[in-house]
Design an enzyme around this catalytic site. Structure first.
Site, PDB file in Angstrom:
ATOM      1  N   SER A 149       0.853  -1.181   0.000  1.00  0.00           N
ATOM      2  CA  SER A 149       0.000   0.000   0.000  1.00  0.00           C
ATOM      3  C   SER A 149       0.888   1.228   0.000  1.00  0.00           C
ATOM      4  O   SER A 149       2.088   1.150   0.308  1.00  0.00           O
ATOM      5  CB  SER A 149      -0.874  -0.004   1.256  1.00  0.00           C
ATOM      6  OG  SER A 149      -1.445   1.261   1.509  1.00  0.00           O
ATOM      7  N   TYR A 162      -2.543  -1.345  10.474  1.00  0.00           N
ATOM      8  CA  TYR A 162      -2.449  -1.577   9.030  1.00  0.00           C
ATOM      9  C   TYR A 162      -1.108  -1.089   8.495  1.00  0.00           C
ATOM     10  O   TYR A 162      -0.418  -1.801   7.756  1.00  0.00           O
ATOM     11  CB  TYR A 162      -3.598  -0.844   8.333  1.00  0.00           C
ATOM     12  CG  TYR A 162      -3.637  -1.011   6.835  1.00  0.00           C
ATOM     13  CD1 TYR A 162      -4.113  -2.187   6.262  1.00  0.00           C
ATOM     14  CD2 TYR A 162      -3.220   0.011   5.989  1.00  0.00           C
ATOM     15  CE1 TYR A 162      -4.165  -2.338   4.887  1.00  0.00           C
ATOM     16  CE2 TYR A 162      -3.268  -0.136   4.613  1.00  0.00           C
ATOM     17  CZ  TYR A 162      -3.743  -1.315   4.071  1.00  0.00           C
ATOM     18  OH  TYR A 162      -3.788  -1.452   2.703  1.00  0.00           O
ATOM     19  N   LYS A 166       2.029  -3.342   6.699  1.00  0.00           N
ATOM     20  CA  LYS A 166       2.585  -3.091   5.373  1.00  0.00           C
ATOM     21  C   LYS A 166       4.089  -2.817   5.442  1.00  0.00           C
ATOM     22  O   LYS A 166       4.846  -3.261   4.576  1.00  0.00           O
ATOM     23  CB  LYS A 166       1.850  -1.928   4.705  1.00  0.00           C
ATOM     24  CG  LYS A 166       0.358  -2.213   4.437  1.00  0.00           C
ATOM     25  CD  LYS A 166       0.166  -3.465   3.594  1.00  0.00           C
ATOM     26  CE  LYS A 166      -1.298  -3.718   3.306  1.00  0.00           C
ATOM     27  NZ  LYS A 166      -1.511  -4.941   2.490  1.00  0.00           N
ATOM     28  N   THR A 197     -12.572  -0.838  -3.446  1.00  0.00           N
ATOM     29  CA  THR A 197     -12.776  -2.239  -3.057  1.00  0.00           C
ATOM     30  C   THR A 197     -13.568  -2.268  -1.758  1.00  0.00           C
ATOM     31  O   THR A 197     -13.875  -1.225  -1.168  1.00  0.00           O
ATOM     32  CB  THR A 197     -11.436  -2.964  -2.840  1.00  0.00           C
ATOM     33  OG1 THR A 197     -10.827  -2.466  -1.635  1.00  0.00           O
ATOM     34  CG2 THR A 197     -10.491  -2.750  -4.017  1.00  0.00           C
TER      35      THR A 197
END
Length: 281
Positions: A149, A162, A166, A197
């Site tokens: 990301s 998160y 990553k 998404t």
């Protein structure tokens, strides 16, 4: 709409395994690789969605596909699923570590279980799948594609778990790339920007439940099909790093070389907040 399919045989009859492949970028990539002639293995947690996708790939793309119910956070389940894949197709040519979850909550308000779950899926899920598939990938001089990301190099507010997952992916797979030098295996890290998404729609909050509020507005959002097309083209060239941020080069450059300016101007905007008025940028 998908791009025009060119007569490229690189992935024809190749076995491509995509984790989290029933929705979003994973599903779009499955469609694109089916167009290119690949044989597909899809790992996901939704049996009904798996059955539907496999049928769609057969009906609309004449693609040979296998859907496997598998939680990538479960190392034993991954080992069994990989063994089934090798038994069915003889090996794996391309592994796409796509499965992932996110959250939207401050560090102070995020329970430890949320950090553990996000790391279990985003980081350990990719580790489990790569560990299990590596002998086959080496034997076939294959590819490992990892969905990271823009937060892999630019922090986002209220995404501490998160972001950490990553960054961990980059540390793991950049090291693995060096260790695989001379093996014929390519490792490509993909860093999309904001993409349309279900990832953000299904974001967790601090207590581990799914966020009730709609996702924050973050400017331009790419389509999953456009991201899948870019990944496909990057895989054809066996790229090492593919940055697809639709906030262009500024986030990466500012975060690395001008962190204070990044924090003041871009960080709030990328995190869905209005930046303070500090002059023009």
């Amino acid at each position: 709409m998908y791009r025009k399919v060119f007569a490229n045989k690189v992935f024809d009859r190749k076995v491509v395994l995509i984790t989290g492949g029933c929705a979003g970028i994973g599903r779009a990539l499955a469609m694109r690789l089916a167009q290119a002639g690949a044989r597909l293995v899809i790992f996901d947690l939704d049996q009904q969605a798996l059955d539907s996708l496999v049928q769609h790939l057969a009906d609309h793309h004449n693609a040979e596909a296998l859907g496997v119910l598998c939680d990538v956070a479960d190392a034993a389940a991954v080992e069994q699923a990989m063994a089934l894949t090798v038994e069915r197709f003889g090996g794996i040519d391309v592994l796409v570590n796509n499965a992932g979850i996110t959250h939207r909550s401050s560090f102070a308000d995020t329970e430890l279980a949320v950090f553990q779950r996000i790391m279990a899926v985003n980081y350990f899920g990719a580790l489990h799948c790569t560990k299990a598939a590596l002998p086959s990938l080496v034997a076939r001089s294959g590819q490992i594609i990892v969905l990271s990301s823009l937060s892999g190099f630019s922090p986002l507010l209220y995404r501490s778990a998160y972001n950490a997952s990553k960054h961990a992916l980059h540390g793991l797979f950049e090291t693995l790339r060096y260790e695989l030098t001379g093996s014929g295996v390519n490792v490509m890290l993909v860093c999309p920007g904001f993409t349309a998404t279900d990832l953000r729609k299904n974001a967790l909050v601090g207590d581990g439940s799914v966020a009730a509020q709609p996702p924050l507005a973050m400017g331009k959002v790419a389509s999953a099909q456009d991201v899948a097309e870019a990944i496909y083209r990057g895989a054809l060239k066996r790229r090492r790093l593919l940055v697809l941020s639709n906030v262009d080069w500024r986030a990466r450059v500012l975060a690395r070389f001008f962190p204070q300016l990044f924090e003041r101007v871009l960080l709030p905007r990328l995190s869905g907040l209005k930046p303070p008025r500090t002059g023009r940028f």
